[in-house]
Scaffold this motif. Sequence first.
Motif, PDB file in Angstrom:
ATOM      1  N   ALA A  82     -33.994  43.152  67.280  1.00  0.00           N
ATOM      2  CA  ALA A  82     -33.183  43.782  68.655  1.00  0.00           C
ATOM      3  C   ALA A  82     -32.416  42.338  69.038  1.00  0.00           C
ATOM      4  O   ALA A  82     -31.271  42.791  69.444  1.00  0.00           O
ATOM      5  CB  ALA A  82     -34.220  43.981  69.534  1.00  0.00           C
ATOM      6  N   ALA A  83     -32.573  41.216  68.781  1.00  0.00           N
ATOM      7  CA  ALA A  83     -31.717  40.257  69.169  1.00  0.00           C
ATOM      8  C   ALA A  83     -30.440  40.283  68.125  1.00  0.00           C
ATOM      9  O   ALA A  83     -29.283  40.026  68.555  1.00  0.00           O
ATOM     10  CB  ALA A  83     -32.621  38.701  69.179  1.00  0.00           C
ATOM     11  N   THR A 135     -39.486  42.827  65.549  1.00  0.00           N
ATOM     12  CA  THR A 135     -38.769  43.945  66.322  1.00  0.00           C
ATOM     13  C   THR A 135     -38.111  43.213  67.259  1.00  0.00           C
ATOM     14  O   THR A 135     -37.044  43.643  67.524  1.00  0.00           O
ATOM     15  CB  THR A 135     -39.659  44.955  67.049  1.00  0.00           C
ATOM     16  N   GLN A 136     -38.613  42.114  67.827  1.00  0.00           N
ATOM     17  CA  GLN A 136     -37.844  41.199  69.060  1.00  0.00           C
ATOM     18  C   GLN A 136     -36.762  40.648  68.208  1.00  0.00           C
ATOM     19  O   GLN A 136     -35.470  40.766  68.714  1.00  0.00           O
ATOM     20  CB  GLN A 136     -38.856  40.263  69.582  1.00  0.00           C
ATOM     21  N   LYS A 137     -36.932  40.091  67.059  1.00  0.00           N
ATOM     22  CA  LYS A 137     -35.794  39.414  66.364  1.00  0.00           C
ATOM     23  C   LYS A 137     -34.744  40.627  65.787  1.00  0.00           C
ATOM     24  O   LYS A 137     -33.581  40.171  66.039  1.00  0.00           O
ATOM     25  CB  LYS A 137     -36.451  38.808  64.993  1.00  0.00           C
TER      26      LYS A 137
END
Length: 114
Positions: A6-7, A2-4
């Motif tokens: 979002a990035a 999810t962080q990737k």
Amino acid sequence: MTQKAAALQTYNNELVKCIEDLCSKRDELNRQIKLEEDEKERLQRDIRVLSEKLSKVNESLAQRLITRTNLDRTIAETEAAYTKILESSQSLLSVLKQEAGNLSKATGPRKKDH
């Protein structure tokens, strides 16, 4: 992940914004180019018109200069001829006065001898 994601979404949004900014700058540049092309066409048209006018003025001026030169020559020749006429008239008058004086002496009363 999810962080990737979002990035990746953030990068995607920034790329889209950069592309939109570049497109906006290109549109502005195209507008400026169109204005300058229009100005260039107007100036070239003005140059053509002015060049034609200049050519006509130059032709007219050349003809007027020739005419003035001819007039100057005619005036000079006429003044010279008139001066000769005046000189001849003066000479003729002088000769005529001298002859009239001689005739007066010849036809005048004679003195009687005593």
